[in-house]
Design an enzyme around this catalytic site. Sequence first.
Site, short mmCIF file in Angstrom:
data_model
loop_
_atom_site.label_atom_id
_atom_site.label_comp_id
_atom_site.label_asym_id
_atom_site.label_seq_id
_atom_site.Cartn_x
_atom_site.Cartn_y
_atom_site.Cartn_z
N TYR A 1 6.95 -5.65 11.00
CA TYR A 1 6.51 -4.26 10.89
C TYR A 1 7.47 -3.47 10.00
O TYR A 1 7.04 -2.74 9.11
CB TYR A 1 6.41 -3.62 12.28
CG TYR A 1 5.96 -2.17 12.24
CD1 TYR A 1 4.62 -1.86 12.04
CD2 TYR A 1 6.86 -1.14 12.40
CE1 TYR A 1 4.20 -0.55 12.00
CE2 TYR A 1 6.45 0.19 12.36
CZ TYR A 1 5.11 0.48 12.16
OH TYR A 1 4.70 1.78 12.12
N LYS B 1 6.66 -1.59 6.34
CA LYS B 1 6.87 -0.17 6.06
C LYS B 1 7.88 0.02 4.93
O LYS B 1 7.78 0.97 4.15
CB LYS B 1 7.30 0.57 7.33
CG LYS B 1 6.16 0.65 8.36
CD LYS B 1 4.91 1.31 7.77
CE LYS B 1 3.83 1.54 8.80
NZ LYS B 1 2.70 2.30 8.29
N ALA C 1 9.46 -4.60 7.67
CA ALA C 1 9.30 -5.05 6.28
C ALA C 1 8.05 -4.46 5.64
O ALA C 1 8.05 -4.07 4.47
CB ALA C 1 9.25 -6.57 6.22
#
Length: 158
Positions: free
Chosen positions: A59, A63, A61
């Site tokens: 998650y 974003k 990575a």
Amino acid sequence: MTPLDAPDIPTVRDILDINVLGPVLLTARLLPLLRSPGGNIVFVSSVVGHLSVAAASAYAASKAAVDSLTRSWAKELAPKGIRVNAVAPGTVDTTILATGGLSADLVEKMRAQHDATVPSGRTGKPDEIAPWITRLAEPASSWVTGKVFTIDGGADLV
């Protein structure tokens, strides 16, 4: 998920599809409508895009990729008069944790732990994030591009 765990590849792909590929495909599809000067894109990222978070590496990575797309596309699209920015909220009181299969008790425990660690002492509310998105989309923000605005109750100060 940690590097020592066997990654759940379908879950990682889902996260990347939703958080990275989704904005890429949507932007590509809408770009013809944004080509006139004054067009703008506002992505929703997350504070975890620039903070390390245990057990949320995929998650985080995804974003971080949104943050990078924001800055890169701001440079690429500026000559066409299109601005690109993002808002990176911290923990916001939504139903996403509850609908993700976590028990109500675990969600409450996570929120209490979060609230005890952030300077604001509380979880954010959706109506505290939405005005930032709206503001970035307004013509009055026409000189703002390539920025990722963190709105997190001070979580990134910890």
